[in-house]
Design a protein around this motif. Structure first.
Motif, PDB file in Angstrom:
ATOM      1  N   LYS A 275       0.826  -1.208   0.000  1.00 55.99           N
ATOM      2  CA  LYS A 275       0.000   0.000   0.000  1.00 55.99           C
ATOM      3  C   LYS A 275       0.861   1.258   0.000  1.00 55.99           C
ATOM      4  N   SER A 276       0.292   2.311  -0.573  1.00 57.54           N
ATOM      5  CA  SER A 276       0.972   3.606  -0.621  1.00 57.54           C
ATOM      6  C   SER A 276       0.865   4.298   0.730  1.00 57.54           C
ATOM      7  N   LEU A 277       1.643   5.364   0.915  1.00 57.13           N
ATOM      8  CA  LEU A 277       1.584   6.127   2.160  1.00 57.13           C
ATOM      9  C   LEU A 277       0.198   6.726   2.376  1.00 57.13           C
ATOM     10  N   GLU A 278      -0.422   7.161   1.264  1.00 58.36           N
ATOM     11  CA  GLU A 278      -1.759   7.714   1.380  1.00 58.36           C
ATOM     12  C   GLU A 278      -2.747   6.665   1.883  1.00 58.36           C
ATOM     13  N   GLU A 279      -2.617   5.431   1.386  1.00 57.45           N
ATOM     14  CA  GLU A 279      -3.508   4.349   1.816  1.00 57.45           C
ATOM     15  C   GLU A 279      -3.242   3.969   3.269  1.00 57.45           C
ATOM     16  N   LEU A 280      -1.954   4.012   3.674  1.00 57.44           N
ATOM     17  CA  LEU A 280      -1.631   3.719   5.083  1.00 57.44           C
ATOM     18  C   LEU A 280      -2.271   4.750   6.008  1.00 57.44           C
ATOM     19  N   GLY A 281      -2.254   6.019   5.593  1.00 60.37           N
ATOM     20  CA  GLY A 281      -2.863   7.067   6.409  1.00 60.37           C
ATOM     21  C   GLY A 281      -4.356   6.864   6.594  1.00 60.37           C
ATOM     22  N   LYS A 282      -5.010   6.302   5.544  1.00 60.12           N
ATOM     23  CA  LYS A 282      -6.456   6.107   5.628  1.00 60.12           C
ATOM     24  C   LYS A 282      -6.842   4.956   6.552  1.00 60.12           C
ATOM     25  N   ILE A 283      -5.964   3.943   6.689  1.00 57.50           N
ATOM     26  CA  ILE A 283      -6.317   2.803   7.547  1.00 57.50           C
ATOM     27  C   ILE A 283      -5.782   2.977   8.969  1.00 57.50           C
ATOM     28  N   ALA A 284      -5.035   4.062   9.175  1.00 52.63           N
ATOM     29  CA  ALA A 284      -4.562   4.342  10.546  1.00 52.63           C
ATOM     30  C   ALA A 284      -5.753   4.728  11.418  1.00 52.63           C
ATOM     31  N   PRO A 286      -6.530   7.072  14.737  1.00 51.05           N
ATOM     32  CA  PRO A 286      -7.422   7.713  13.749  1.00 51.05           C
ATOM     33  C   PRO A 286      -6.688   7.970  12.437  1.00 51.05           C
ATOM     34  N   GLN A 287      -7.448   8.291  11.377  1.00 52.68           N
ATOM     35  CA  GLN A 287      -6.844   8.541  10.079  1.00 52.68           C
ATOM     36  C   GLN A 287      -5.921   9.751  10.136  1.00 52.68           C
ATOM     37  N   ILE A 288      -4.836   9.650   9.378  1.00 55.57           N
ATOM     38  CA  ILE A 288      -3.887  10.761   9.290  1.00 55.57           C
ATOM     39  C   ILE A 288      -3.520  10.968   7.821  1.00 55.57           C
ATOM     40  N   THR A 289      -2.853  12.061   7.533  1.00 56.59           N
ATOM     41  CA  THR A 289      -2.491  12.371   6.149  1.00 56.59           C
ATOM     42  C   THR A 289      -1.270  11.575   5.721  1.00 56.59           C
ATOM     43  N   LYS A 290      -1.058  11.560   4.417  1.00 51.29           N
ATOM     44  CA  LYS A 290       0.121  10.893   3.856  1.00 51.29           C
ATOM     45  C   LYS A 290       1.404  11.512   4.413  1.00 51.29           C
ATOM     46  N   ASP A 291       1.451  12.823   4.491  1.00 54.55           N
ATOM     47  CA  ASP A 291       2.650  13.505   4.986  1.00 54.55           C
ATOM     48  C   ASP A 291       2.893  13.173   6.454  1.00 54.55           C
ATOM     49  N   ALA A 292       1.800  13.042   7.207  1.00 54.54           N
ATOM     50  CA  ALA A 292       1.943  12.741   8.640  1.00 54.54           C
ATOM     51  C   ALA A 292       2.534  11.349   8.852  1.00 54.54           C
ATOM     52  N   ILE A 293       2.030  10.355   8.114  1.00 59.09           N
ATOM     53  CA  ILE A 293       2.551   8.999   8.324  1.00 59.09           C
ATOM     54  C   ILE A 293       3.981   8.876   7.805  1.00 59.09           C
ATOM     55  N   ALA A 294       4.281   9.610   6.719  1.00 59.12           N
ATOM     56  CA  ALA A 294       5.654   9.610   6.214  1.00 59.12           C
ATOM     57  C   ALA A 294       6.592  10.232   7.244  1.00 59.12           C
ATOM     58  N   GLY A 295       6.139  11.312   7.893  1.00 62.96           N
ATOM     59  CA  GLY A 295       6.962  11.959   8.909  1.00 62.96           C
ATOM     60  C   GLY A 295       7.204  11.066  10.107  1.00 62.96           C
ATOM     61  N   ARG A 296       6.185  10.298  10.520  1.00 56.59           N
ATOM     62  CA  ARG A 296       6.351   9.406  11.673  1.00 56.59           C
ATOM     63  C   ARG A 296       7.313   8.274  11.358  1.00 56.59           C
ATOM     64  N   ILE A 297       7.227   7.706  10.168  1.00 57.17           N
ATOM     65  CA  ILE A 297       8.167   6.633   9.792  1.00 57.17           C
ATOM     66  C   ILE A 297       9.581   7.193   9.719  1.00 57.17           C
ATOM     67  N   ARG A 298       9.710   8.402   9.195  1.00 53.74           N
ATOM     68  CA  ARG A 298      11.029   9.018   9.109  1.00 53.74           C
ATOM     69  C   ARG A 298      11.614   9.250  10.498  1.00 53.74           C
ATOM     70  N   ARG A 299      10.804   9.736  11.452  1.00 54.56           N
ATOM     71  CA  ARG A 299      11.302   9.966  12.819  1.00 54.56           C
ATOM     72  C   ARG A 299      11.645   8.646  13.499  1.00 54.56           C
ATOM     73  N   LEU A 300      10.885   7.585  13.198  1.00 55.85           N
ATOM     74  CA  LEU A 300      11.190   6.266  13.756  1.00 55.85           C
ATOM     75  C   LEU A 300      12.561   5.801  13.303  1.00 55.85           C
ATOM     76  N   LEU A 301      12.842   5.948  12.029  1.00 53.02           N
ATOM     77  CA  LEU A 301      14.141   5.510  11.491  1.00 53.02           C
ATOM     78  C   LEU A 301      15.278   6.375  12.031  1.00 53.02           C
ATOM     79  N   GLN A 302      15.018   7.677  12.186  1.00 46.86           N
ATOM     80  CA  GLN A 302      16.045   8.566  12.734  1.00 46.86           C
ATOM     81  C   GLN A 302      16.347   8.216  14.191  1.00 46.86           C
ATOM     82  N   LEU A 303      15.289   7.879  14.947  1.00 45.42           N
ATOM     83  CA  LEU A 303      15.483   7.491  16.346  1.00 45.42           C
ATOM     84  C   LEU A 303      16.298   6.215  16.448  1.00 45.42           C
ATOM     85  N   ALA A 304      16.024   5.257  15.576  1.00 48.19           N
ATOM     86  CA  ALA A 304      16.770   3.996  15.582  1.00 48.19           C
ATOM     87  C   ALA A 304      18.231   4.251  15.236  1.00 48.19           C
ATOM     88  N   GLU A 305      18.467   5.109  14.270  1.00 40.36           N
ATOM     89  CA  GLU A 305      19.839   5.403  13.865  1.00 40.36           C
ATOM     90  C   GLU A 305      20.604   6.094  14.996  1.00 40.36           C
TER      91      GLU A 305
END
Length: 316
Positions: A275-284, A286-305
């Motif tokens: 699924k695309s980021l937009e589709e992931l945001g819709k099944i979250a 509560p629902q969130i935007t594509k940019d929001a879910i992309a930002g959260r995944i990016r912060r997760l990876l930065q935290l791990a690094e």
């Protein structure tokens, strides 16, 4: 080749030209078809065509307009692409007189290397007729759906330059090029080809060529769009798979020390690789935007690094 044959047949049936234009067409057809030949102590006119209608037009014109008899000989030659039918227009009597009438030899009885001056400097009707004759003799036309070209093989550089000069008088920029085997004059712009075919008198055939070309361009555009969409889908799928692997690695590094909103976004990426980021945001929830879910995944990876680097520094 069927469309090319249709064009030449239509040109051979063209009517309404003045006597001067008919003579210009005949002279050009003879020159481009083979022209004047010396055989022992005599001259013959021997011109070869792939269109029977073109050969018949020249034979009839030589008889009815110039008063000279000609015969047509049929030959079949084998090529790599199969048999090719050719039609030879042959004049063996009063040849020099005919050559003088058509302007293929000058008053000093010297052969003209290009085209007769009265043709090149003639009226617009004569210019169109000369192009018609050249195309009937040695013209080629691209099949619809392929790269557009109208091409004429010329008997000499002078003839090619004359053809280009006449094209300019008609408002066309024809290109002269020298190949390993011949001199050629070419039009490649589709609009110019359409206008030239109309100028020569192939109005019916040009509609077929234009229609098929438009269909081919539409199919080509559709195929390009489909290929573009397919390439985008492949790139997106690859990026999603790579992101899923990175999230799994981040989960291994961070363990339980992950903020809930980042964990939810990462888990969605792992669970729904297709699924695309937009589709992931819709099944979250509560629902969130594509940019929001992309930002959260990016912060997760930065935290791990950041965590991995800190552990590496502590271990030194």
């Amino acid at each position: 080749m069927a469309l090319l044959d249709d064009v030449k047949s239509e040109l051979a049936a063209f009517e309404g030209d003045s006597p001067a234009a008919i003579k210009a067409q005949a002279a050009t057809m003879i020159r481009f078809g083979g022209g004047l030949h010396r055989v022992q102590n005599a001259y013959v006119i021997r011109s070869i065509y792939t269109s029977l209608e073109a050969a018949e037009w020249l034979r009839d014109t030589l008889r009815n307009v110039f008063g000279h008899e000609a015969e047509i000989k049929h030959q079949t030659r084998q090529t790599q692409n199969g048999p090719v039918e050719t039609y030879i227009v042959l004049v063996t009597r009063n040849v020099v007189a005919l050559a003088l009438q058509t302007g293929l030899v000058d008053r000093r009885k010297q052969q003209v290397h290009g085209l007769p001056a009265e043709v090149v400097n003639g009226s617009i009707a004569q210019i169109k007729a000369a192009w018609r004759g050249a195309f009937m003799a040695r013209g080629m036309l691209s099949e619809p759906g392929k790269a557009s070209f109208l091409d004429i093989a010329c008997p000499s550089e002078e003839a090619a330059m004359a053809l280009c000069g006449m094209a300019r008088r008609l408002g066309f920029q024809a290109k002269h090029r020298t190949t390993r085997t011949s001199e050629r004059v070419t039009l490649k712009d589709p609009d110019a080809i359409e206008r030239m075919l109309k100028s020569m008198g192939a109005s019916r055939s040009v509609r077929e060529w234009t229609g098929k070309r438009s269909d081919g361009e539409t199919r080509g555009k559709a195929n390009r769009l489909a290929n573009f969409d397919d390439a985008n889908m492949r790139r997106s799928a690859k990026a999603a798979a790579e992101a899923s692997e990175k999230v799994q690695r981040a989960f291994e590094i961070l363990g339980d020390n992950i903020p809930e909103n980042l964990r939810q976004a990462g888990q969605l990426r792992i669970d729904h690789v297709d699924k695309s980021l937009e589709e992931l945001g819709k099944i979250a929830e509560p629902q969130i935007t594509k940019d929001a879910i992309a930002g959260r995944i990016r912060r997760l990876l930065q935290l791990a690094e950041k965590t991995e680097k800190a552990r590496a520094a502590e271990g030194k």
